[in-house]
Design an enzyme around this catalytic site. Structure first.
Site, PDB file in Angstrom:
ATOM      1  CE  LYS A  10       0.861   1.661   4.242  1.00 30.34           C
ATOM      2  NZ  LYS A  10       1.407   3.003   4.533  1.00 30.34           N
ATOM      3  N   GLY A  98       7.487   1.143   4.987  1.00 27.70           N
ATOM      4  CA  GLY A  98       6.355   2.061   4.941  1.00 27.70           C
ATOM      5  C   GLY A  98       5.322   1.663   3.914  1.00 27.70           C
ATOM      6  CG  LEU A  99       6.228   0.266   0.553  1.00 25.70           C
ATOM      7  CD1 LEU A  99       7.094  -0.482  -0.461  1.00 25.70           C
ATOM      8  CD2 LEU A  99       5.437   1.379  -0.139  1.00 25.70           C
ATOM      9  CB  ALA A 100       1.109  -1.846   4.769  1.00 22.62           C
ATOM     10  N   GLY A 101       3.965  -4.127   4.161  1.00 20.84           N
ATOM     11  CA  GLY A 101       4.195  -5.507   3.734  1.00 20.84           C
ATOM     12  C   GLY A 101       3.785  -6.523   4.784  1.00 20.84           C
ATOM     13  CB  SER A 103      -0.141  -4.523   7.690  1.00 25.13           C
ATOM     14  OG  SER A 103       0.416  -3.911   8.832  1.00 25.13           O
ATOM     15  CB  SER A 104      -0.126  -6.588   2.772  1.00 21.73           C
ATOM     16  OG  SER A 104      -0.930  -6.970   1.672  1.00 21.73           O
ATOM     17  CG  ASP A 136      -1.061   0.336   8.011  1.00 19.27           C
ATOM     18  OD1 ASP A 136      -1.850   1.264   8.295  1.00 19.27           O
ATOM     19  OD2 ASP A 136       0.145   0.499   7.798  1.00 19.27           O
TER      20      ASP A 136
END
Length: 288
Positions: A10, A98-101, A103-104, A136
């Site tokens: 994200k 900061g790309l929510a890896g 969390s994804s 996230d």
């Protein structure tokens, strides 16, 4: 039963920190959207009750410190599941970027195990569970584009943004999200209006307005700690990106590029600054 689920990265098109809450978290208001850089999560049920996690990146933990493990364990415990799971995570999203890896990956695990274990849970139920793991995760369960508020767990889906290429560039540094928030001054508090203006630009499919309204309350703090983040952003703009912004608490910077012919120039200009550079697209998902 086996399942393979994609876990997209994200970016934040707008990120406003409103104030610090009584529970110690910060109240935020954001527009988040996904790009087509994704991890892949392979899941298979086990006849015992063990949760086994493997990662393609050997330096990452595979125990309770891992959000994938936490997601599987929480789902198993909360719904009294008498099965286990073997989970393999193929990492493509940069770590601590900061790309929510993470969390994804956790969100994909919840969605995949919901099928593997035949639990029949709704997206809302999975998102509520995910919000217990990380701020996230709820957004990543729903996917697409959304306004996120509260700690990030209150999700309002909106239309997808206008089509665009996205150049992602992550310098070889780590950023402590906790430290960034700690250094954020009260005077930098926002009122949520920038997020609303971004959402309006997306609703109108106005690409230029979207570029003009990119905003991140955390950007100046991270750039003061890590000046190379500012240099990457400046390099992106100078090489032809229509707009650029740091995602989340950083250190990844993304640039929006409408014309495909400009993509190689921006990409190559950033390759001289850092190794982890990606040219991807925004994911289009209709609001439901």
């Amino acid at each position: 039963m086996k399942r393979t689920i994609k876990a997209p990265a994200k970016i934040n098109l707008a990120l406003e920190v409103l104030h610090k809450r009584n529970d110690g978290y910060h109240e935020v208001k954001m527009v988040m959207t996904q790009v087509d850089l994704a991890d892949r999560i392979d899941m298979e049920h086990r006849n015992d009750t063990l949760i086994r996690v493997e990662m393609s990146e050997g330096f990452l933990p595979v125990d309770q410190r891992n959000l994938v493990y936490q997601a599987a364990s929480l789902l198993q415990e909360r719904y009294n599941v008498h099965q286990g799971a073997s989970i393999y995570v193929h990492k493509n999203i940069p770590v601590a970027a900061g790309l929510a890896g993470g969390s994804s990956d956790a969100a994909a695990t919840l969605k995949g195990l919901n099928e593997v274990w035949r639990l029949g849970l709704s997206s809302e139920e999975l998102a509520a569970l995910g919000s217990e793991i990380g701020s996230d995760v709820a957004f990543c369960v729903h996917g697409g584009t959304a306004i996120a508020s509260g700690r990030g767990e209150i999700i309002e889906p909106i239309a997808s943004p206008p089509p665009s290429w996205v150049i992602l560039a992550k310098p070889p540094i780590g950023v402590s999200t906790r430290e960034v928030y700690r250094r954020l001054s009260a005077s930098s508090a926002s009122d949520g209006s920038r997020t609303e203006r971004m959402a309006r630009a997306i609703s109108e499919q106005n690409y230029h307005a979207m570029c003009d309204r990119l905003y991140n309350s955390l950007e100046d703090v991270t750039m003061a700690m890590h000046p190379e983040v500012r240099r990457i952003k400046e390099r992106m703009i100078a090489s032809g990106a229509d707009a650029a912004l740091m995602s989340g608490s950083g250190p990844t910077v993304f640039g929006l590029v409408k014309k495909e012919s400009r993509v190689p120039r921006v990409y190559n200009a950033l390759r001289g600054f850092c190794e982890q550079v990606y040219a991807v697209r925004l994911i289009s998902k209709e609001k439901t």
